[in-house]
Motif scaffolding. Structure first.
Motif, PDB file in Angstrom:
ATOM      1  N   ILE A  74       2.170 -12.797  -5.970  1.00 19.14           N
ATOM      2  CA  ILE A  74       0.906 -12.053  -5.949  1.00 19.14           C
ATOM      3  C   ILE A  74       1.153 -10.563  -5.709  1.00 19.14           C
ATOM      4  O   ILE A  74       0.633  -9.705  -6.432  1.00 19.14           O
ATOM      5  CB  ILE A  74      -0.053 -12.650  -4.884  1.00 19.14           C
ATOM      6  CG1 ILE A  74      -0.489 -14.038  -5.345  1.00 19.14           C
ATOM      7  CG2 ILE A  74      -1.268 -11.739  -4.662  1.00 19.14           C
ATOM      8  CD1 ILE A  74      -1.307 -14.820  -4.318  1.00 19.14           C
ATOM      9  N   GLU A  75       1.988 -10.251  -4.730  1.00 26.24           N
ATOM     10  CA  GLU A  75       2.259  -8.851  -4.415  1.00 26.24           C
ATOM     11  C   GLU A  75       3.055  -8.162  -5.546  1.00 26.24           C
ATOM     12  O   GLU A  75       2.664  -7.066  -5.985  1.00 26.24           O
ATOM     13  CB  GLU A  75       2.997  -8.783  -3.069  1.00 26.24           C
ATOM     14  CG  GLU A  75       3.200  -7.398  -2.507  1.00 26.24           C
ATOM     15  CD  GLU A  75       1.900  -6.657  -2.207  1.00 26.24           C
ATOM     16  OE1 GLU A  75       0.797  -7.225  -2.317  1.00 26.24           O
ATOM     17  OE2 GLU A  75       1.997  -5.456  -1.899  1.00 26.24           O
ATOM     18  N   SER A 132       4.135 -16.193  -3.878  1.00 21.95           N
ATOM     19  CA  SER A 132       5.060 -15.077  -3.627  1.00 21.95           C
ATOM     20  C   SER A 132       5.028 -14.028  -4.750  1.00 21.95           C
ATOM     21  O   SER A 132       5.598 -12.950  -4.611  1.00 21.95           O
ATOM     22  CB  SER A 132       6.488 -15.604  -3.467  1.00 21.95           C
ATOM     23  OG  SER A 132       6.880 -16.245  -4.662  1.00 21.95           O
ATOM     24  N   ARG A 183       0.670  -7.415  -8.327  1.00 20.89           N
ATOM     25  CA  ARG A 183      -0.232  -6.308  -7.976  1.00 20.89           C
ATOM     26  C   ARG A 183       0.483  -4.964  -8.155  1.00 20.89           C
ATOM     27  O   ARG A 183      -0.069  -4.003  -8.712  1.00 20.89           O
ATOM     28  CB  ARG A 183      -0.698  -6.472  -6.526  1.00 20.89           C
ATOM     29  CG  ARG A 183      -1.784  -5.506  -6.113  1.00 20.89           C
ATOM     30  CD  ARG A 183      -2.048  -5.563  -4.610  1.00 20.89           C
ATOM     31  NE  ARG A 183      -0.906  -5.140  -3.821  1.00 20.89           N
ATOM     32  CZ  ARG A 183      -0.497  -3.876  -3.670  1.00 20.89           C
ATOM     33  NH1 ARG A 183      -1.147  -2.909  -4.281  1.00 20.89           N
ATOM     34  NH2 ARG A 183       0.549  -3.575  -2.933  1.00 20.89           N
ATOM     35  N   GLN A 184       1.733  -4.905  -7.715  1.00 23.32           N
ATOM     36  CA  GLN A 184       2.477  -3.649  -7.820  1.00 23.32           C
ATOM     37  C   GLN A 184       2.742  -3.277  -9.289  1.00 23.32           C
ATOM     38  O   GLN A 184       2.655  -2.102  -9.662  1.00 23.32           O
ATOM     39  CB  GLN A 184       3.794  -3.765  -7.040  1.00 23.32           C
ATOM     40  CG  GLN A 184       3.549  -3.841  -5.540  1.00 23.32           C
ATOM     41  CD  GLN A 184       4.764  -4.274  -4.740  1.00 23.32           C
ATOM     42  OE1 GLN A 184       5.640  -4.972  -5.233  1.00 23.32           O
ATOM     43  NE2 GLN A 184       4.810  -3.868  -3.489  1.00 23.32           N
TER      44      GLN A 184
END
Ligand code: GLU
Length: 306
Positions: free
Chosen positions: A225-226, A223, A229-230
């Motif tokens: 990972i996003e 959870s 990335r942001q």
């Protein structure tokens, strides 16, 4: 796809680049608006590189502790994205770069009280308003416990720097906070600026900081990972204030600086570079830190745009 092979670091090369970087640091100057930051040795220096294979390269003073200042901002954002979710957070702050300095009131006013991004002061103060707890000390403890747990590091509140920040009231940050309050972006101005001042005064070693950087490269749960990335995308587009675009073109790795002279670069699939050298250039970025990261990235073909 990367067309140029990325190279690994070797300590002899790193020593050469560090010497060249240190010799440039006298082109910079210490910030004076926080008295404690003006009292440090301009020659203080440390760098740690951690790569994704688990190799560690350390030069300079490993025990040196410095306040994170704005390098805490990506990690405040990470906490917020993981704990509250992107919809809530990007309702509170934008994701647009700013051409104005990190503490610009004019940018915030032009944007109607909605901070452009979480890497400038207005954005980080707006996010500090969402940390749980009644006061700055509690909110800072929540964030540092969370980061120490997940990052395996040992951030501590630096009371000397916090007292120093409080001894020299910062009229720009106060005006930003008042604007955020009057525009309805935050509801408790005192707790928000108090929390912001506390988290900027969390202290770390270069090892702590490199470990935090690795958290962005090796998310501990799917959870994350996003959010990771942001955060990296915003470090790339906004992490060095007005110098962000130039650095993206000339160097090309997500990087965040702090006014204490600290810099952190995170290079997906390769590793993290944490550096501390206090003298700053005109945009508030460490002169030696910028040079060193540039040398490492260019020499080893690490730009994410290769
Ligand atoms: N606490 C600092 C300030 O608000 C952080 C700025 C920075 O590190 O760039 O001025």
């Amino acid at each position: 796809m990367n067309t140029q092979a990325r190279l690994s670091l070797n300590l002899v090369q790193l020593e050469t680049w560090v010497e060249a970087a240190k010799s440039r640091s006298d082109q910079g100057s210490l910030p004076t608006y926080i008295p404690q930051l003006a009292m440090v040795s301009p020659k203080a220096f440390a760098v740690q590189v951690l790569d994704c294979q688990g190799n560690c390269y350390l030069l300079g003073n490993a025990d040196l502790r410095f306040s994170l200042m704005s390098v805490v901002k990506p990690f405040l954002l990470l906490y917020m994205l993981v704990e509250l979710g992107a919809d809530r957070i990007f309702a509170q702050v934008g994701m647009e770069p700013s051409d104005y300095p990190f503490n610009s009131l004019e940018q915030l006013q032009a944007d109607g009280g909605w901070p452009r991004n979480p890497m400038i002061n207005s954005g980080a103060i707006a996010l500090s308003a969402l940390l749980p707890g009644p006061d700055g000390q509690t909110r800072c403890q929540v964030l540092s416990d969370w980061l120490n747990h997940w990052g395996g590091c040992s951030l501590q509140l630096d009371y000397d720097t916090l007292n120093s920040v409080r001894s020299a009231p910062n009229s720009r940050n106060d005006a930003i906070t008042t604007e955020l309050y009057h525009r309805g972006t935050i509801s408790d101005a005192i707790a928000a600026i108090d929390a912001y001042n506390h988290i900027c005064c969390l202290s770390a070693t270069v090892e702590d900081l490199a470990k935090l950087g690795m958290l962005l490269l090796q998310p501990p749960q799917p959870s994350w990972i996003e959010p990771c990335r942001q955060v990296k995308a915003l470090m790339m587009t906004c992490g060095l204030y007005e110098a962000s675009s130039r650095f993206a073109v000339q160097v090309g790795v997500p990087t965040k600086s702090g006014v204490s002279g600290v810099m952190l670069s995170v290079i997906p699939g390769w590793g993290a570079i944490a550096c501390y050298s206090p003298p700053l250039d005109d945009t508030g970025n460490s002169v030696a830190g910028l040079f060193l990261i540039q040398e490492i990235v260019r020499s080893l073909n690490l730009s994410i745009f290769n």
